[in-house]
Design a protein around this motif. Structure first.
Motif, PDB file in Angstrom:
ATOM      1  N   ARG A   1      61.990  32.234  81.275  1.00 19.40           N
ATOM      2  CA  ARG A   1      63.107  33.196  81.303  1.00 19.40           C
ATOM      3  C   ARG A   1      62.605  34.615  81.492  1.00 19.40           C
ATOM      4  O   ARG A   1      63.142  35.557  80.922  1.00 19.40           O
ATOM      5  CB  ARG A   1      63.921  33.080  80.014  1.00 19.40           C
ATOM      6  CG  ARG A   1      63.086  33.287  78.762  1.00 19.40           C
ATOM      7  CD  ARG A   1      63.936  33.331  77.514  1.00 19.40           C
ATOM      8  NE  ARG A   1      63.109  33.225  76.328  1.00 19.40           N
ATOM      9  CZ  ARG A   1      63.583  33.208  75.095  1.00 19.40           C
ATOM     10  NH1 ARG A   1      64.873  33.297  74.878  1.00 19.40           N
ATOM     11  NH2 ARG A   1      62.770  33.112  74.062  1.00 19.40           N
ATOM     12  N   SER A   2      61.504  34.781  82.260  1.00 14.83           N
ATOM     13  CA  SER A   2      61.002  36.134  82.499  1.00 14.83           C
ATOM     14  C   SER A   2      61.988  36.887  83.393  1.00 14.83           C
ATOM     15  O   SER A   2      62.796  36.285  84.105  1.00 14.83           O
ATOM     16  CB  SER A   2      59.627  36.085  83.172  1.00 14.83           C
ATOM     17  OG  SER A   2      59.753  35.621  84.495  1.00 14.83           O
TER      18      SER A   2
ATOM     19  N   HIS B   1      62.861  27.703  77.420  1.00 16.16           N
ATOM     20  CA  HIS B   1      61.856  28.704  77.043  1.00 16.16           C
ATOM     21  C   HIS B   1      61.056  28.166  75.859  1.00 16.16           C
ATOM     22  O   HIS B   1      61.228  26.992  75.491  1.00 16.16           O
ATOM     23  CB  HIS B   1      62.547  30.041  76.722  1.00 16.16           C
ATOM     24  CG  HIS B   1      63.743  29.859  75.847  1.00 16.16           C
ATOM     25  ND1 HIS B   1      63.637  29.623  74.504  1.00 16.16           N
ATOM     26  CD2 HIS B   1      65.064  29.804  76.162  1.00 16.16           C
ATOM     27  CE1 HIS B   1      64.841  29.466  74.003  1.00 16.16           C
ATOM     28  NE2 HIS B   1      65.724  29.564  74.991  1.00 16.16           N
ATOM     29  N   SER B   2      60.241  29.028  75.262  1.00 21.11           N
ATOM     30  CA  SER B   2      59.314  28.512  74.252  1.00 21.11           C
ATOM     31  C   SER B   2      60.015  28.014  72.980  1.00 21.11           C
ATOM     32  O   SER B   2      59.411  27.310  72.183  1.00 21.11           O
ATOM     33  CB  SER B   2      58.280  29.582  73.895  1.00 21.11           C
ATOM     34  OG  SER B   2      58.915  30.686  73.309  1.00 21.11           O
TER      35      SER B   2
ATOM     36  N   ARG C   1      51.683  27.968  82.336  1.00 18.63           N
ATOM     37  CA  ARG C   1      50.705  27.110  81.636  1.00 18.63           C
ATOM     38  C   ARG C   1      50.199  26.029  82.595  1.00 18.63           C
ATOM     39  O   ARG C   1      50.982  25.165  83.010  1.00 18.63           O
ATOM     40  CB  ARG C   1      51.350  26.455  80.405  1.00 18.63           C
ATOM     41  CG  ARG C   1      51.841  27.504  79.427  1.00 18.63           C
ATOM     42  CD  ARG C   1      52.256  26.922  78.112  1.00 18.63           C
ATOM     43  NE  ARG C   1      52.786  27.990  77.270  1.00 18.63           N
ATOM     44  CZ  ARG C   1      52.029  28.762  76.488  1.00 18.63           C
ATOM     45  NH1 ARG C   1      50.745  28.556  76.402  1.00 18.63           N
ATOM     46  NH2 ARG C   1      52.588  29.720  75.777  1.00 18.63           N
TER      47      ARG C   1
ATOM     48  N   VAL D   1      56.362  27.128  90.334  1.00 16.43           N
ATOM     49  CA  VAL D   1      56.136  28.560  90.599  1.00 16.43           C
ATOM     50  C   VAL D   1      54.759  29.000  90.092  1.00 16.43           C
ATOM     51  O   VAL D   1      54.189  29.973  90.572  1.00 16.43           O
ATOM     52  CB  VAL D   1      57.251  29.419  89.928  1.00 16.43           C
ATOM     53  CG1 VAL D   1      57.046  30.900  90.189  1.00 16.43           C
ATOM     54  CG2 VAL D   1      58.625  28.988  90.430  1.00 16.43           C
TER      55      VAL D   1
ATOM     56  N   THR E   1      56.804  34.392  98.488  1.00 19.92           N
ATOM     57  CA  THR E   1      57.056  35.670  97.824  1.00 19.92           C
ATOM     58  C   THR E   1      56.935  36.824  98.819  1.00 19.92           C
ATOM     59  O   THR E   1      57.805  37.696  98.884  1.00 19.92           O
ATOM     60  CB  THR E   1      56.093  35.830  96.623  1.00 19.92           C
ATOM     61  OG1 THR E   1      56.342  34.741  95.731  1.00 19.92           O
ATOM     62  CG2 THR E   1      56.322  37.131  95.883  1.00 19.92           C
TER      63      THR E   1
HETATM   64  P1  NDP Z   1      55.908  34.773  81.822  1.00 20.00           P
HETATM   65  O1  NDP Z   1      54.697  34.519  81.008  1.00 20.00           O
HETATM   66  O2  NDP Z   1      56.513  36.133  81.859  1.00 20.00           O
HETATM   67  O3  NDP Z   1      57.069  33.759  81.331  1.00 20.00           O
HETATM   68  C1  NDP Z   1      56.795  32.437  80.968  1.00 20.00           C
HETATM   69  C2  NDP Z   1      58.052  31.797  80.425  1.00 20.00           C
HETATM   70  O4  NDP Z   1      57.745  30.462  80.069  1.00 20.00           O
HETATM   71  C3  NDP Z   1      58.630  32.486  79.193  1.00 20.00           C
HETATM   72  O5  NDP Z   1      60.027  32.597  79.296  1.00 20.00           O
HETATM   73  C4  NDP Z   1      58.231  31.552  78.051  1.00 20.00           C
HETATM   74  O6  NDP Z   1      59.186  31.480  77.010  1.00 20.00           O
HETATM   75  C5  NDP Z   1      58.183  30.215  78.751  1.00 20.00           C
HETATM   76  N1  NDP Z   1      57.241  29.324  78.068  1.00 20.00           N
HETATM   77  C6  NDP Z   1      55.949  29.553  77.786  1.00 20.00           C
HETATM   78  N2  NDP Z   1      55.403  28.492  77.142  1.00 20.00           N
HETATM   79  C7  NDP Z   1      56.406  27.574  77.024  1.00 20.00           C
HETATM   80  C8  NDP Z   1      56.468  26.264  76.459  1.00 20.00           C
HETATM   81  N3  NDP Z   1      55.413  25.695  75.881  1.00 20.00           N
HETATM   82  N4  NDP Z   1      57.649  25.615  76.506  1.00 20.00           N
HETATM   83  C9  NDP Z   1      58.733  26.173  77.110  1.00 20.00           C
HETATM   84  N5  NDP Z   1      58.720  27.408  77.670  1.00 20.00           N
HETATM   85  C10 NDP Z   1      57.567  28.109  77.615  1.00 20.00           C
HETATM   86  O7  NDP Z   1      55.583  34.253  83.265  1.00 20.00           O
HETATM   87  P2  NDP Z   1      56.220  34.614  84.716  1.00 20.00           P
HETATM   88  O8  NDP Z   1      57.654  34.234  84.740  1.00 20.00           O
HETATM   89  O9  NDP Z   1      55.828  35.965  85.120  1.00 20.00           O
HETATM   90  O10 NDP Z   1      55.381  33.600  85.621  1.00 20.00           O
HETATM   91  C11 NDP Z   1      55.443  32.200  85.433  1.00 20.00           C
HETATM   92  C12 NDP Z   1      54.384  31.553  86.293  1.00 20.00           C
HETATM   93  O11 NDP Z   1      54.664  31.834  87.652  1.00 20.00           O
HETATM   94  C13 NDP Z   1      52.956  32.052  86.063  1.00 20.00           C
HETATM   95  O12 NDP Z   1      52.079  30.956  86.235  1.00 20.00           O
HETATM   96  C14 NDP Z   1      52.745  33.085  87.147  1.00 20.00           C
HETATM   97  O13 NDP Z   1      51.392  33.204  87.513  1.00 20.00           O
HETATM   98  C15 NDP Z   1      53.545  32.476  88.263  1.00 20.00           C
HETATM   99  N6  NDP Z   1      54.067  33.429  89.241  1.00 20.00           N
HETATM  100  C16 NDP Z   1      53.891  33.094  90.560  1.00 20.00           C
HETATM  101  C17 NDP Z   1      54.387  33.900  91.532  1.00 20.00           C
HETATM  102  C18 NDP Z   1      54.228  33.466  92.948  1.00 20.00           C
HETATM  103  O14 NDP Z   1      54.347  34.281  93.853  1.00 20.00           O
HETATM  104  N7  NDP Z   1      53.985  32.177  93.188  1.00 20.00           N
HETATM  105  C19 NDP Z   1      55.054  35.170  91.236  1.00 20.00           C
HETATM  106  C20 NDP Z   1      55.258  35.396  89.824  1.00 20.00           C
HETATM  107  C21 NDP Z   1      54.757  34.543  88.881  1.00 20.00           C
HETATM  108  P3  NDP Z   1      59.552  32.733  76.029  1.00 20.00           P
HETATM  109  O15 NDP Z   1      60.434  33.625  76.847  1.00 20.00           O
HETATM  110  O16 NDP Z   1      60.250  32.110  74.883  1.00 20.00           O
HETATM  111  O17 NDP Z   1      58.240  33.377  75.675  1.00 20.00           O
END
Ligand code: NDP
Length: 277
Positions: free
Chosen positions: A165-166, A188-189, A210, A228, A265
Protein backbone atom coordinates in the motif's frame (compact mmCIF):
# COMPACT_ATOMS: atom_id res chain seq x y z
CA UNK A 1 2.09 -23.38 -19.60
CA UNK A 2 1.57 -19.86 -18.34
CA UNK A 3 1.73 -16.89 -20.69
CA UNK A 4 4.95 -15.04 -19.90
CA UNK A 5 4.09 -11.35 -20.15
CA UNK A 6 6.90 -9.69 -22.07
CA UNK A 7 7.26 -6.21 -20.58
CA UNK A 8 10.31 -5.48 -22.68
CA UNK A 9 8.43 -6.02 -25.95
CA UNK A 10 5.32 -4.16 -24.74
CA UNK A 11 7.38 -1.20 -23.51
CA UNK A 12 9.20 -1.11 -26.88
CA UNK A 13 5.83 -0.99 -28.66
CA UNK A 14 4.63 1.84 -26.45
CA UNK A 15 7.85 3.80 -27.03
CA UNK A 16 7.49 3.34 -30.79
CA UNK A 17 3.89 4.56 -30.65
CA UNK A 18 5.00 7.57 -28.60
CA UNK A 19 7.79 8.30 -31.07
CA UNK A 20 5.21 8.62 -33.85
CA UNK A 21 3.01 10.80 -31.67
CA UNK A 22 5.91 13.12 -30.83
CA UNK A 23 6.79 13.45 -34.52
CA UNK A 24 3.17 14.37 -35.23
CA UNK A 25 3.05 16.88 -32.36
CA UNK A 26 6.25 18.46 -33.63
CA UNK A 27 4.70 19.03 -37.07
CA UNK A 28 1.90 20.85 -35.23
CA UNK A 29 4.54 23.08 -33.64
CA UNK A 30 4.22 21.56 -30.14
CA UNK A 31 7.36 21.43 -28.06
CA UNK A 32 7.93 18.71 -25.46
CA UNK A 33 10.79 19.15 -23.02
CA UNK A 34 11.48 17.16 -19.85
CA UNK A 35 13.62 18.70 -17.11
CA UNK A 36 15.43 16.02 -15.08
CA UNK A 37 16.96 17.01 -11.74
CA UNK A 38 19.39 14.83 -9.82
CA UNK A 39 20.84 15.93 -6.48
CA UNK A 40 24.04 14.14 -5.48
CA UNK A 41 25.58 11.23 -7.32
CA UNK A 42 23.99 8.07 -6.02
CA UNK A 43 25.12 5.48 -8.63
CA UNK A 44 21.68 3.82 -8.98
CA UNK A 45 20.04 7.24 -9.50
CA UNK A 46 22.65 8.09 -12.13
CA UNK A 47 21.75 4.89 -14.02
CA UNK A 48 17.99 5.64 -13.78
CA UNK A 49 18.47 9.24 -14.93
CA UNK A 50 20.67 8.05 -17.82
CA UNK A 51 17.99 5.56 -18.91
CA UNK A 52 15.29 8.23 -18.77
CA UNK A 53 17.36 10.61 -20.88
CA UNK A 54 18.08 7.81 -23.37
CA UNK A 55 14.36 7.03 -23.65
CA UNK A 56 13.63 10.74 -24.26
CA UNK A 57 16.23 10.84 -27.04
CA UNK A 58 14.77 7.71 -28.66
CA UNK A 59 11.24 9.11 -28.68
CA UNK A 60 12.29 12.57 -29.83
CA UNK A 61 11.64 14.41 -26.57
CA UNK A 62 14.09 17.14 -25.62
CA UNK A 63 15.53 16.74 -22.16
CA UNK A 64 17.51 19.16 -20.05
CA UNK A 65 19.33 17.85 -17.04
CA UNK A 66 20.38 19.50 -13.83
CA UNK A 67 23.05 17.56 -11.96
CA UNK A 68 23.26 19.32 -8.62
CA UNK A 69 25.89 18.67 -5.94
CA UNK A 70 24.99 16.64 -2.83
CA UNK A 71 25.22 19.79 -0.64
CA UNK A 72 22.52 21.65 -2.63
CA UNK A 73 20.13 23.20 -0.10
CA UNK A 74 16.41 22.56 -0.09
CA UNK A 75 15.79 26.25 -0.86
CA UNK A 76 18.09 26.10 -3.88
CA UNK A 77 16.25 23.06 -5.19
CA UNK A 78 12.87 24.69 -4.57
CA UNK A 79 14.04 27.82 -6.42
CA UNK A 80 15.07 25.72 -9.43
CA UNK A 81 11.70 23.93 -9.46
CA UNK A 82 9.95 27.32 -9.27
CA UNK A 83 11.92 28.53 -12.27
CA UNK A 84 11.08 25.39 -14.26
CA UNK A 85 7.40 25.61 -13.24
CA UNK A 86 7.32 29.09 -14.76
CA UNK A 87 9.27 28.22 -17.91
CA UNK A 88 6.80 27.63 -20.79
CA UNK A 89 9.39 25.59 -22.71
CA UNK A 90 9.50 22.96 -19.96
CA UNK A 91 6.50 20.61 -20.18
CA UNK A 92 7.54 18.03 -17.58
CA UNK A 93 9.67 18.08 -14.42
CA UNK A 94 11.20 15.04 -12.76
CA UNK A 95 13.24 15.08 -9.55
CA UNK A 96 15.05 11.76 -9.24
CA UNK A 97 14.33 10.22 -5.83
CA UNK A 98 15.65 9.67 -3.27
CA UNK A 99 17.01 13.15 -2.54
CA UNK A 100 19.72 13.57 0.15
CA UNK A 101 18.52 13.39 3.78
CA UNK A 102 18.69 17.15 4.42
CA UNK A 103 16.00 17.71 1.78
CA UNK A 104 12.34 16.93 2.55
CA UNK A 105 11.05 14.75 -0.30
CA UNK A 106 7.40 15.60 0.40
CA UNK A 107 8.07 19.35 0.14
CA UNK A 108 9.87 18.81 -3.18
CA UNK A 109 7.05 16.66 -4.58
CA UNK A 110 4.48 19.32 -3.63
CA UNK A 111 6.52 22.10 -5.26
CA UNK A 112 6.35 20.63 -8.76
CA UNK A 113 3.39 22.10 -10.66
CA UNK A 114 0.67 19.42 -11.02
CA UNK A 115 0.65 20.37 -14.73
CA UNK A 116 4.27 19.20 -15.05
CA UNK A 117 4.21 16.38 -12.47
CA UNK A 118 5.14 13.54 -14.86
CA UNK A 119 5.97 11.15 -11.99
CA UNK A 120 2.38 11.54 -10.77
CA UNK A 121 3.46 11.88 -7.12
CA UNK A 122 1.89 15.30 -6.34
CA UNK A 123 -1.13 15.05 -4.00
CA UNK A 124 -3.21 16.80 -6.69
CA UNK A 125 -2.34 14.02 -9.16
CA UNK A 126 -3.12 11.31 -6.61
CA UNK A 127 -6.37 13.08 -5.67
CA UNK A 128 -7.39 13.34 -9.32
CA UNK A 129 -6.87 9.59 -9.73
CA UNK A 130 -8.88 8.97 -6.59
CA UNK A 131 -11.94 10.91 -7.79
CA UNK A 132 -11.65 9.80 -11.41
CA UNK A 133 -10.41 13.08 -12.91
CA UNK A 134 -7.74 13.54 -15.54
CA UNK A 135 -4.20 13.77 -14.19
CA UNK A 136 -0.78 12.15 -14.20
CA UNK A 137 -0.65 8.59 -12.87
CA UNK A 138 2.32 7.06 -11.07
CA UNK A 139 4.33 5.26 -13.76
CA UNK A 140 4.81 1.75 -12.33
CA UNK A 141 1.14 1.03 -11.58
CA UNK A 142 0.13 2.68 -14.86
CA UNK A 143 2.58 0.30 -16.54
CA UNK A 144 0.90 -2.70 -14.91
CA UNK A 145 -2.46 -1.66 -16.38
CA UNK A 146 -0.85 -1.33 -19.84
CA UNK A 147 0.77 -4.78 -19.48
CA UNK A 148 -2.63 -6.31 -18.76
CA UNK A 149 -4.27 -4.37 -21.59
CA UNK A 150 -1.63 -5.28 -24.20
CA UNK A 151 -1.74 -8.93 -23.06
CA UNK A 152 -5.50 -9.08 -23.61
CA UNK A 153 -6.27 -9.66 -19.92
CA UNK A 154 -9.65 -8.28 -18.90
CA UNK A 155 -9.82 -6.50 -15.51
CA UNK A 156 -13.53 -5.66 -15.30
CA UNK A 157 -15.35 -7.90 -12.85
CA UNK A 158 -12.19 -9.72 -11.75
CA UNK A 159 -11.09 -10.26 -8.15
CA UNK A 160 -7.91 -8.17 -7.94
CA UNK A 161 -5.62 -8.40 -4.93
CA UNK A 162 -2.76 -5.93 -4.46
CA UNK A 163 -0.09 -6.72 -1.88
CA UNK A 164 1.45 -3.43 -0.73
CA UNK A 165 0.00 0.00 0.00
CA UNK A 166 2.88 2.39 -0.73
CA UNK A 167 2.02 5.79 -2.16
CA UNK A 168 3.92 5.15 -5.39
CA UNK A 169 2.87 1.56 -6.13
CA UNK A 170 0.25 -0.17 -3.98
CA UNK A 171 -2.30 2.61 -3.45
CA UNK A 172 -2.37 3.98 -7.03
CA UNK A 173 -2.37 0.36 -8.28
CA UNK A 174 -5.53 -0.36 -6.29
CA UNK A 175 -7.18 2.85 -7.56
CA UNK A 176 -6.32 2.02 -11.18
CA UNK A 177 -7.69 -1.52 -10.93
CA UNK A 178 -10.84 -0.06 -9.40
CA UNK A 179 -11.06 2.47 -12.25
CA UNK A 180 -10.95 -0.51 -14.63
CA UNK A 181 -13.89 -2.05 -12.73
CA UNK A 182 -11.95 -4.73 -10.86
CA UNK A 183 -13.11 -5.81 -7.39
CA UNK A 184 -10.09 -4.75 -5.39
CA UNK A 185 -8.58 -5.88 -2.10
CA UNK A 186 -5.41 -4.26 -0.72
CA UNK A 187 -3.12 -6.26 1.59
CA UNK A 188 -0.32 -5.02 3.83
CA UNK A 189 1.82 -6.10 6.75
CA UNK A 190 -1.15 -6.21 9.13
CA UNK A 191 -3.34 -8.34 6.84
CA UNK A 192 -4.51 -11.51 8.56
CA UNK A 193 -4.10 -14.72 6.57
CA UNK A 194 -2.44 -13.22 3.53
CA UNK A 195 -2.38 -16.59 1.75
CA UNK A 196 -6.15 -17.01 1.91
CA UNK A 197 -6.78 -13.47 0.67
CA UNK A 198 -4.30 -13.91 -2.21
CA UNK A 199 -5.90 -17.21 -3.19
CA UNK A 200 -9.11 -15.32 -4.00
CA UNK A 201 -7.31 -13.30 -6.67
CA UNK A 202 -7.93 -13.66 -10.40
CA UNK A 203 -5.28 -10.94 -10.76
CA UNK A 204 -2.60 -10.73 -8.05
CA UNK A 205 -0.29 -7.70 -8.07
CA UNK A 206 2.69 -8.12 -5.74
CA UNK A 207 4.53 -5.00 -4.53
CA UNK A 208 5.76 -6.13 -1.16
CA UNK A 209 9.51 -5.52 -1.34
CA UNK A 210 10.46 -9.03 -0.14
CA UNK A 211 12.45 -11.30 -2.47
CA UNK A 212 10.57 -14.40 -3.68
CA UNK A 213 8.11 -14.28 -0.76
CA UNK A 214 5.06 -15.22 -2.83
CA UNK A 215 5.02 -18.91 -3.79
CA UNK A 216 2.40 -21.32 -5.16
CA UNK A 217 0.64 -21.46 -1.78
CA UNK A 218 -0.64 -17.91 -2.38
CA UNK A 219 -1.92 -18.53 -5.90
CA UNK A 220 -5.31 -19.66 -7.18
CA UNK A 221 -5.14 -22.01 -10.18
CA UNK A 222 -5.17 -19.96 -13.36
CA UNK A 223 -4.53 -16.58 -11.70
CA UNK A 224 -2.64 -13.76 -13.42
CA UNK A 225 0.43 -12.81 -11.38
CA UNK A 226 2.09 -9.41 -11.73
CA UNK A 227 5.40 -9.06 -9.89
CA UNK A 228 6.42 -5.45 -9.25
CA UNK A 229 9.31 -6.35 -6.93
CA UNK A 230 12.90 -6.05 -7.96
CA UNK A 231 15.89 -7.25 -5.95
CA UNK A 232 19.55 -7.96 -6.65
CA UNK A 233 20.48 -11.42 -5.31
CA UNK A 234 23.89 -12.38 -3.89
CA UNK A 235 24.78 -14.02 -7.23
CA UNK A 236 24.25 -10.66 -8.95
CA UNK A 237 21.04 -11.74 -10.74
CA UNK A 238 17.69 -10.00 -10.31
CA UNK A 239 14.57 -11.53 -8.79
CA UNK A 240 11.12 -10.29 -7.87
CA UNK A 241 8.78 -10.56 -4.89
CA UNK A 242 7.35 -13.74 -6.47
CA UNK A 243 9.13 -17.08 -6.58
CA UNK A 244 8.70 -17.41 -10.34
CA UNK A 245 9.75 -21.07 -10.65
CA UNK A 246 7.29 -22.22 -7.98
CA UNK A 247 4.40 -20.16 -9.33
CA UNK A 248 4.72 -20.40 -13.09
CA UNK A 249 2.94 -23.75 -13.49
CA UNK A 250 -0.03 -22.70 -11.38
CA UNK A 251 -0.92 -19.38 -13.01
CA UNK A 252 -2.32 -18.51 -16.44
CA UNK A 253 0.00 -15.53 -16.98
CA UNK A 254 2.96 -14.04 -15.12
CA UNK A 255 5.50 -11.24 -15.45
CA UNK A 256 9.16 -12.26 -15.21
CA UNK A 257 11.86 -10.28 -13.35
CA UNK A 258 13.71 -8.80 -15.11
CA UNK A 259 11.72 -8.04 -18.25
CA UNK A 260 8.21 -7.68 -16.81
CA UNK A 261 7.02 -4.59 -14.95
CA UNK A 262 10.46 -2.91 -14.81
CA UNK A 263 10.69 -1.76 -18.46
CA UNK A 264 7.13 -0.40 -18.28
CA UNK A 265 7.99 2.25 -15.71
CA UNK A 266 10.12 4.28 -18.12
CA UNK A 267 7.66 3.71 -20.99
CA UNK A 268 4.86 5.17 -18.86
CA UNK A 269 7.05 8.06 -17.76
CA UNK A 270 7.51 8.83 -21.45
CA UNK A 271 3.75 8.48 -21.94
CA UNK A 272 3.19 11.08 -19.20
CA UNK A 273 5.79 13.42 -20.70
CA UNK A 274 4.27 13.19 -24.19
CA UNK A 275 0.78 13.78 -22.80
CA UNK A 276 1.71 16.74 -20.59
CA UNK A 277 0.13 19.88 -22.01
P1 NDP B 1 7.38 -0.30 0.15
O1 NDP B 1 8.41 -0.93 1.01
O2 NDP B 1 7.14 1.17 0.22
O3 NDP B 1 5.96 -1.02 0.44
C1 NDP B 1 5.86 -2.39 0.68
C2 NDP B 1 4.44 -2.73 1.06
O4 NDP B 1 4.37 -4.12 1.29
C3 NDP B 1 3.94 -2.02 2.32
O5 NDP B 1 2.63 -1.55 2.14
C4 NDP B 1 3.98 -3.12 3.38
O6 NDP B 1 2.95 -3.04 4.34
C5 NDP B 1 3.76 -4.36 2.55
N1 NDP B 1 4.38 -5.52 3.19
C6 NDP B 1 5.66 -5.66 3.58
N2 NDP B 1 5.86 -6.88 4.14
C7 NDP B 1 4.65 -7.51 4.09
C8 NDP B 1 4.21 -8.81 4.51
N3 NDP B 1 5.03 -9.68 5.09
N4 NDP B 1 2.91 -9.12 4.31
C9 NDP B 1 2.06 -8.25 3.70
N5 NDP B 1 2.44 -7.02 3.28
C10 NDP B 1 3.72 -6.65 3.49
O7 NDP B 1 7.70 -0.76 -1.32
P2 NDP B 1 7.31 -0.12 -2.76
O8 NDP B 1 5.84 -0.11 -2.92
O9 NDP B 1 8.06 1.11 -2.99
O10 NDP B 1 7.95 -1.23 -3.71
C11 NDP B 1 7.52 -2.58 -3.68
C12 NDP B 1 8.46 -3.40 -4.53
O11 NDP B 1 8.39 -2.94 -5.87
C13 NDP B 1 9.94 -3.31 -4.15
O12 NDP B 1 10.53 -4.58 -4.38
C14 NDP B 1 10.50 -2.28 -5.10
O13 NDP B 1 11.87 -2.48 -5.36
C15 NDP B 1 9.68 -2.56 -6.33
N6 NDP B 1 9.51 -1.42 -7.23
C16 NDP B 1 9.72 -1.67 -8.56
C17 NDP B 1 9.53 -0.69 -9.48
C18 NDP B 1 9.71 -1.02 -10.92
O14 NDP B 1 9.89 -0.13 -11.73
N7 NDP B 1 9.65 -2.30 -11.28
C19 NDP B 1 9.18 0.68 -9.09
C20 NDP B 1 8.91 0.83 -7.68
C21 NDP B 1 9.09 -0.20 -6.80
P3 NDP B 1 2.82 -1.82 5.42
O15 NDP B 1 2.27 -0.67 4.65
O16 NDP B 1 1.88 -2.34 6.45
O17 NDP B 1 4.21 -1.57 5.93
Amino acid sequence: MAQIIDGKAISARIKDELKEEVARKKTEGKQITLAVIQVGNDPASTVYVGNKKKACAYIGIDSVSYELPEETSQDELLALIDKLNEDPKITGILVQLPVPDHIDEDIIIRKISPKKDVDGFHPMSVGALCIGEKGFVSCTPAGVIKLLEYSGIEIAGKECVVIGRSNIVGKPMALLLLRENGTVTVCHSKTKDLKEVCKRADILVVAIGRPKMINEEYIKDGAVVIDVGIHRMDNGRLCGDVDFDRVVDKCSAITPVPGGVGPMTIAMLMYNVVNAE
